[in-house]
Design an enzyme around this catalytic site. Structure first.
Site, mmCIF file in Angstrom:
data_model
loop_
_atom_site.group_PDB
_atom_site.id
_atom_site.type_symbol
_atom_site.label_atom_id
_atom_site.label_comp_id
_atom_site.label_asym_id
_atom_site.label_seq_id
_atom_site.Cartn_x
_atom_site.Cartn_y
_atom_site.Cartn_z
ATOM 1 N N ASP A 99 36.737 32.551 59.437
ATOM 2 C CA ASP A 99 35.306 32.842 59.623
ATOM 3 C C ASP A 99 35.069 34.356 59.567
ATOM 4 O O ASP A 99 34.117 34.840 58.948
ATOM 5 C CB ASP A 99 34.766 32.219 60.925
ATOM 6 C CG ASP A 99 35.770 32.261 62.071
ATOM 7 O OD1 ASP A 99 36.904 32.738 61.872
ATOM 8 O OD2 ASP A 99 35.424 31.827 63.185
ATOM 9 N N TYR A 131 43.114 18.746 50.937
ATOM 10 C CA TYR A 131 42.703 17.988 49.763
ATOM 11 C C TYR A 131 43.732 16.928 49.379
ATOM 12 O O TYR A 131 43.418 15.986 48.665
ATOM 13 C CB TYR A 131 42.451 18.916 48.559
ATOM 14 C CG TYR A 131 41.313 19.897 48.776
ATOM 15 C CD1 TYR A 131 40.479 19.798 49.879
ATOM 16 C CD2 TYR A 131 41.075 20.926 47.880
ATOM 17 C CE1 TYR A 131 39.445 20.693 50.092
ATOM 18 C CE2 TYR A 131 40.036 21.820 48.075
ATOM 19 C CZ TYR A 131 39.232 21.703 49.184
ATOM 20 O OH TYR A 131 38.198 22.596 49.382
ATOM 21 N N LYS A 148 43.258 29.939 60.549
ATOM 22 C CA LYS A 148 42.420 29.615 61.709
ATOM 23 C C LYS A 148 43.401 29.287 62.835
ATOM 24 O O LYS A 148 43.431 28.190 63.396
ATOM 25 C CB LYS A 148 41.508 28.419 61.353
ATOM 26 C CG LYS A 148 40.452 28.112 62.370
ATOM 27 C CD LYS A 148 39.330 29.140 62.410
ATOM 28 C CE LYS A 148 38.335 28.794 63.491
ATOM 29 N NZ LYS A 148 37.396 29.878 63.783
ATOM 30 N N ASP A 207 39.526 27.893 48.518
ATOM 31 C CA ASP A 207 38.496 27.355 47.641
ATOM 32 C C ASP A 207 37.167 28.049 47.948
ATOM 33 O O ASP A 207 36.468 28.540 47.058
ATOM 34 C CB ASP A 207 38.397 25.838 47.908
ATOM 35 C CG ASP A 207 37.547 25.126 46.881
ATOM 36 O OD1 ASP A 207 37.117 25.770 45.921
ATOM 37 O OD2 ASP A 207 37.299 23.911 47.051
ATOM 38 N N ASP A 249 35.366 31.542 45.828
ATOM 39 C CA ASP A 249 34.028 31.480 45.230
ATOM 40 C C ASP A 249 33.131 32.578 45.802
ATOM 41 O O ASP A 249 32.380 33.232 45.070
ATOM 42 C CB ASP A 249 33.387 30.113 45.480
ATOM 43 C CG ASP A 249 33.695 29.142 44.355
ATOM 44 O OD1 ASP A 249 34.639 29.410 43.589
ATOM 45 O OD2 ASP A 249 33.011 28.108 44.241
#
Ligand SMILES: NC(=O)c1ccc[n+]([C@@H]2O[C@H](COP(=O)([O-])OP(=O)(O)OC[C@H]3O[C@@H](n4cnc5c(N)ncnc54)[C@H](O)[C@@H]3O)[C@@H](O)[C@H]2O)c1
Length: 362
Positions: A224, A142, A192, A248, A252
Site C-alpha cells: 500500500d 492467480y 505485505k 500486476d 500498471d
C-alpha cells in the site's frame, strides 16, 4: 556473436513497431561485430488468415530454435468477438509463449524532457523516471489452489489461495538483485509482511539474500505504501521486485507514469529446468495491437525498440549495446520534432525510428 532471434510481428501496429526495432538492432549489432539472425514467424490473426491457427506449430518450432522471441502484438477487436475467449489470439499465443517464464520485467522510462506527458506534476519529475519493475509471474494468488466458489446462493463462499515456495521467492528476488546490480544498485522489495504469511517468508528470504549483495541497497516497502511512493517520489525507484498480484497492479500504475503506453518495453524470463532446457525468453512492448492507428505509420516505436534493448541485455548479456540503444532513444525523445502523436508530436513511426538510428552514433 551470433544473435538468433524469432521475430513475431503479429497484428495491427505489431508489424510496424517490430520493423522499427529491427531497423535499430541492425546497425547496433553490426557496429559491435555481432551477427543478427532474425527468423520471422506468424502469430495472431495474421497466422489464422495464413493457416487457420493463432499459434501454428511452425511458429512454436521457430521460437524453440531461437534464443529469444521479439513479439509485436496480437488481437483484432473487430474479429476477436467471433471466437470464444479461450481461443482468441491474445489468450492462445501469449499463454503458450510465456509458459514457464516466471519473471516479468517492465522498464518505465520518462526523460525529464517528457515530464509534461506524465499525469504527475512536473516538479515530481525533475530528474525523470527510470524504474525496472520485476514481477513474479507464475505463482501466488492467480495460480494457488483451491480457487473456487463453494455452496449455494445466498450462502456461497469463495476462496483464493496465495502460496509461494521458498525457491520461487528466491529465484525472482535473484532477478531483482542482479538487475539492481547492473543499474543504480537500489532494490525495493514490496510485500505485505505485516499481514500475509507469504510476504513474511518473502521478506525473510530477501533479508537473507541481501548478504550476498552488499553493493545493493535493499529497502522493504508494504504494497500500500509502495503504491503511494510511486506517485510521490517516482525518481527514487531503481528496481522494484514483488509477487504476482502486487506486481500486476503496481506495474500498471508505474507504466502510466511514463505518459504513453507506447514507451514501455517488457521481458518475460525463465530459467533452465533439471534437463537444462528453458522456455525461450520473450520480449514485447506492453501495448496491444492498437487497431485505431494501425497501418498509418504513426505508432510510437519506442516500446518495441526498448524491448529489443532488453533482449540484448538479458538474453545475450550485451549490456553496452543495450545502453547505446537506450541512450539513442533518450536523445531522440529530447527533440520535439521526433515525437509521435501519442507524445503530442507529429512525427511518423519511421521518422522517430530514423531519429533513434541517427542518435546511435552520437
Ligand atoms: N500483448 C498483446 O499482444 C496485447 C496486449 C494488450 C492488448 N492486446 C490486444 O490488442 C487489441 C487492442 O487492445 P487495446 O485497444 O485495449 O489496447 P492497445 O494497447 O492496443 O491500445 C490502447 C490505446 O493506446 C494507443 N496505443 C497503443 N500502443 C501505441 C503506440 N505504440 N503508439 C501510440 N499509441 C499507442 C492505441 O492507439 C489505443 O488508443 C485487442 O485485440 C487486445 O486484445 C494485445
Amino acid at each position: 556473436m551470433d544473435l538468433p532471434i524469432a521475430v513475431l510481428p503479429g497484428d495491427g501496429i505489431g508489424p510496424e513497431v517490430t520493423a522499427a526495432a529491427l531497423r535499430v538492432l541492425e546497425p547496433v549489432t553490426k557496429k559491435f561485430g555481432h551477427r543478427l539472425q532474425p527468423q520471422y514467424a506468424s502469430v495472431g490473426w495474421a497466422a489464422i488468415d495464413e493457416c487457420g491457427q493463432a499459434l501454428p506449430p511452425a511458429t512454436c518450432a521457430v521460437c524453440r530454435r531461437n534464443q529469444a522471441i521479439l513479439f509485436g502484438a496480437v488481437g483484432r477487436p473487430d474479429r476477436d468477438q467471433s471466437l470464444p475467449p479461450p481461443q482468441r489470439p491474445e489468450r492462445v499465443a501469449l499463454l503458450e509463449l510465456r509458459r514457464g517464464l516466471f519473471a516479468n520485467l517492465r522498464h518505465i522510462v520518462l526523460p525529464p524532457a517528457l515530464a509534461g506527458q506524465s499525469p504527475l506534476k512536473e516538479h515530481l519529475l525533475a530528474d525523470g523516471i527510470d524504474i525496472l519493475i520485476v514481477r513474479e509471474l507464475t505463482g501466488g494468488l492467480y495460480y494457488g489452489r483451491p480457487q473456487e466458489i463453494i455452496g449455494q446462493a445466498p450462502q456461497r463462499r469463495a476462496v483464493d489461495t496465495m502460496a509461494y515456495a521458498e525457491p520461487e521467492i528466491r529465484r525472482i528476488l535473484k532477478v531483482g538483485f542482479e538487475s539492481a546490480r547492473r543499474r543504480r544498485r537500489r532494490l525495493a522489495s514490496v510485500d505485505k509482511a505485516n499481514i500475509l504469511a507469504t510476504s513474511a517468508l518473502w521478506r525473510e528470504v530477501a533479508r537473507a539474500m541481501a548478504a550476498d549483495y552488499p553493493d545493493v541497497r535493499l529497502e522493504h516497502l508494504y504494497v500500500d505504501n509502495a503504491s503511494m511512493q510511486l506517485l510521490r517520489r517516482p525518481g527514487d525507484f531503481d528496481v522494484l521486485v514483488t509477487e504476482n498480484t502486487f506486481g500486476d497492479i503496481l506495474s500498471d500504475e508505474a507504466s502510466m507514469l511514463a505518459g504513453s503506453i507506447g514507451l514501455v518495453p517488457s521481458a518475460c524470463l525463465g530459467e533452465p529446468d533439471e534437463n537444462g532446457r528453458s522456455a525461450t525468453p520473450f520480449y514485447e512492448p506492453i501495448h496491444g495491437s492498437a487497431p485505431d492507428i494501425a497501418g498509418r505509420n504513426i505508432a510510437n516505436p519506442v516500446g518495441a525498440i526498448l524491448s529489443a534493448a532488453m533482449m540484448l541485455e538479458h538474453t545475450f548479456g550485451l549490456l553496452q549495446e543495450a545502453k547505446v540503444i537506450r541512450a539513442a532513444v533518450l536523445a531522440a525523445l529530447r527533440d520535439p520534432n521526433y515525437r509521435t502523436a501519442d507524445l503530442g508530436g507529429a512525427a511518423t513511426c519511421s521518422a522517430m525510428t530514423d531519429a533513434v538510428i541517427a542518435a546511435l552514433g552520437a
